[in-house]
Design a protein around this motif. Sequence first.
Motif, PDB file in Angstrom:
ATOM      1  N   ALA A   1       6.181   4.152 -14.355  1.00 34.19           N
ATOM      2  CA  ALA A   1       6.623   3.062 -13.487  1.00 34.19           C
ATOM      3  C   ALA A   1       7.574   3.636 -12.446  1.00 34.19           C
ATOM      4  CB  ALA A   1       7.340   1.998 -14.303  1.00 34.19           C
ATOM      5  N   VAL A   2       7.434   3.171 -11.219  1.00 36.85           N
ATOM      6  CA  VAL A   2       8.378   3.566 -10.170  1.00 36.85           C
ATOM      7  C   VAL A   2       9.054   2.294  -9.665  1.00 36.85           C
ATOM      8  CG1 VAL A   2       8.702   4.757  -7.979  1.00 36.85           C
ATOM      9  CG2 VAL A   2       6.882   5.505  -9.531  1.00 36.85           C
ATOM     10  N   GLU A   3      10.363   2.234  -9.846  1.00 40.10           N
ATOM     11  CA  GLU A   3      11.146   1.080  -9.384  1.00 40.10           C
ATOM     12  C   GLU A   3      11.653   1.356  -7.982  1.00 40.10           C
ATOM     13  OE1 GLU A   3      14.119  -0.409 -12.171  1.00 40.10           O
ATOM     14  OE2 GLU A   3      13.211   0.831 -13.706  1.00 40.10           O
TER      15      GLU A   3
ATOM     16  N   ALA B   1       0.844  -1.203   0.000  1.00 38.12           N
ATOM     17  CA  ALA B   1       0.000   0.000   0.000  1.00 38.12           C
ATOM     18  C   ALA B   1       0.879   1.252   0.000  1.00 38.12           C
ATOM     19  CB  ALA B   1      -0.918  -0.012   1.224  1.00 38.12           C
ATOM     20  N   ARG B   2       1.973   1.197   0.766  1.00 35.92           N
ATOM     21  CA  ARG B   2       2.881   2.349   0.819  1.00 35.92           C
ATOM     22  C   ARG B   2       3.529   2.571  -0.548  1.00 35.92           C
ATOM     23  NH1 ARG B   2       5.091   0.718   5.648  1.00 35.92           N
ATOM     24  NH2 ARG B   2       7.106   0.172   4.747  1.00 35.92           N
ATOM     25  N   ALA B   3       3.934   1.471  -1.192  1.00 40.01           N
ATOM     26  CA  ALA B   3       4.583   1.578  -2.507  1.00 40.01           C
ATOM     27  C   ALA B   3       3.619   2.208  -3.521  1.00 40.01           C
ATOM     28  CB  ALA B   3       5.038   0.193  -2.974  1.00 40.01           C
ATOM     29  N   ARG B   4       2.365   1.783  -3.475  1.00 41.98           N
ATOM     30  CA  ARG B   4       1.379   2.377  -4.406  1.00 41.98           C
ATOM     31  C   ARG B   4       1.166   3.854  -4.078  1.00 41.98           C
ATOM     32  NH1 ARG B   4      -1.365  -2.654  -3.729  1.00 41.98           N
ATOM     33  NH2 ARG B   4      -2.718  -1.675  -2.203  1.00 41.98           N
ATOM     34  N   GLY B   5       1.144   4.164  -2.798  1.00 44.57           N
ATOM     35  CA  GLY B   5       0.976   5.560  -2.377  1.00 44.57           C
ATOM     36  C   GLY B   5       2.113   6.444  -2.889  1.00 44.57           C
ATOM     37  N   ILE B   6       3.323   5.900  -2.864  1.00 43.96           N
ATOM     38  CA  ILE B   6       4.492   6.652  -3.351  1.00 43.96           C
ATOM     39  C   ILE B   6       4.346   6.934  -4.848  1.00 43.96           C
ATOM     40  CG2 ILE B   6       6.952   6.340  -3.906  1.00 43.96           C
ATOM     41  CD1 ILE B   6       7.250   5.080  -1.090  1.00 43.96           C
ATOM     42  N   ALA B   7       3.944   5.908  -5.606  1.00 43.59           N
ATOM     43  CA  ALA B   7       3.767   6.102  -7.055  1.00 43.59           C
ATOM     44  C   ALA B   7       2.704   7.170  -7.318  1.00 43.59           C
ATOM     45  CB  ALA B   7       3.385   4.779  -7.716  1.00 43.59           C
ATOM     46  N   GLU B   8       1.645   7.150  -6.510  1.00 41.35           N
ATOM     47  CA  GLU B   8       0.575   8.141  -6.683  1.00 41.35           C
ATOM     48  C   GLU B   8       1.083   9.551  -6.360  1.00 41.35           C
ATOM     49  OE1 GLU B   8      -3.172   6.923  -5.105  1.00 41.35           O
ATOM     50  OE2 GLU B   8      -4.076   8.903  -5.406  1.00 41.35           O
ATOM     51  N   THR B   9       1.849   9.661  -5.291  1.00 42.62           N
ATOM     52  CA  THR B   9       2.407  10.969  -4.914  1.00 42.62           C
ATOM     53  C   THR B   9       3.291  11.519  -6.038  1.00 42.62           C
ATOM     54  OG1 THR B   9       2.383  10.345  -2.593  1.00 42.62           O
ATOM     55  CG2 THR B   9       3.859  12.155  -3.194  1.00 42.62           C
ATOM     56  N   ILE B  10       4.109  10.641  -6.607  1.00 44.41           N
ATOM     57  CA  ILE B  10       5.014  11.062  -7.687  1.00 44.41           C
ATOM     58  C   ILE B  10       4.209  11.482  -8.922  1.00 44.41           C
ATOM     59  CG2 ILE B  10       6.713  10.158  -9.346  1.00 44.41           C
ATOM     60  CD1 ILE B  10       7.968   8.609  -6.969  1.00 44.41           C
TER      61      ILE B  10
END
Length: 366
Positions: free
Chosen positions: A256-258, A236-245
Amino acid sequence: MTASTVKLKPGDTIGILGGGQLGRMLAGAAARLGFRCQIFASDPDSPAFDVVQHATCAEYADVEALELFANDVDLVTYEFENVPAAAAMILAARRPVLPEYTVLGTTQDRLAEKDFVTGLGIGTAAYADVSSVESLRAAIARIKLPAVIKTRRFGYDGKGQAIIREGDDLERIWIELATKSAILEAFVPFEREISVIAARGADGRVECFDVTENEHGDHILKISRVPAAIPDALAARARGIAETIADALNYVGVLAVEMFVVAGAGGPTQLVNEIAPRVHNSGHWTLDGASISQFEQHIRAIAGWPLGKPVRHGAVTMTNLIGDEVNDYARWLAVPGATVHLYGKGVSRPGRKMGHVTEVTPQAPK
Ligand code: AMP
């Protein structure tokens, strides 16, 4: 009409800069939604040319070819991140370009990208700007070894980077890197590598695919597995980071965020490694493993259409066919449940991505 208020209709033509397999699969997804695509690429053997009726084969510095291409299309997108800024500007003066090319200023430069990500309060490996052997020594004193040196621009699949260990000859490493602008990153002892494929619509809505776990060999993606074997909270945190970016870039399309997963005091945590402002190899599983693919999400986003809510069909494994591995295609064709994708590239070279195979294991409904 600004780029973010575009609304395409079936029958309109999408111009794609870049003629590799990503362009080929984007054109396939666009065709299924009733769009036409025109590919712009400089290599006459571009695999994407095979699947469209209209193509422009020209250099990205060819202003006249760019102008004619713009006249032919309703909107422009791209399938690789190193689109020359000048070419993107010429096109943007004539047609909407999505994602907006200003994004490339951030993602084409590893230092600008790291500054951007850390500026959002998101963790990355420790890093330093390096422009000479002297500044490399100073960076090593701060970051310590082992570390990874990378050219700031034009690196991919491990090209333009080297690991530095105790006792290495720094002068030689610097000369071999053949650049004046690089960054040094702390070597991350990661447990695993993951990526998030996120789509953001013109209305700001974001849809992330399930987090993918990626296995590399010689710096090239070998296998992606979904779902990643990580705790739900981390996913969930990883998806949140991609959304923030995606929000911070005011992004329209798929990115894509690696990330690296590293051990933390309170359980595994993540560091962002890289942003790819395009559809991504670690999202190829979505073609067969989800109700909507990353390619369709990208086309929907740039067309101003609503994003879909992708439903995953099960546990998915995507295996890249790299170099001569493509010669195994007949064996893969015989594997029950496997879906084979070949990119139509004539010559297989070591490290060249020639195709991929998806295997879906349906999961029992909860
Ligand atoms: P990149 O070109 O930055 O995506 O790097 C390609 C691959 O090299 C990554 O997927 C990792 O496997 C590895 N790598 C890159 N940077 C680091 C790092 N700072 N620490 C450890 N491994 C790295």
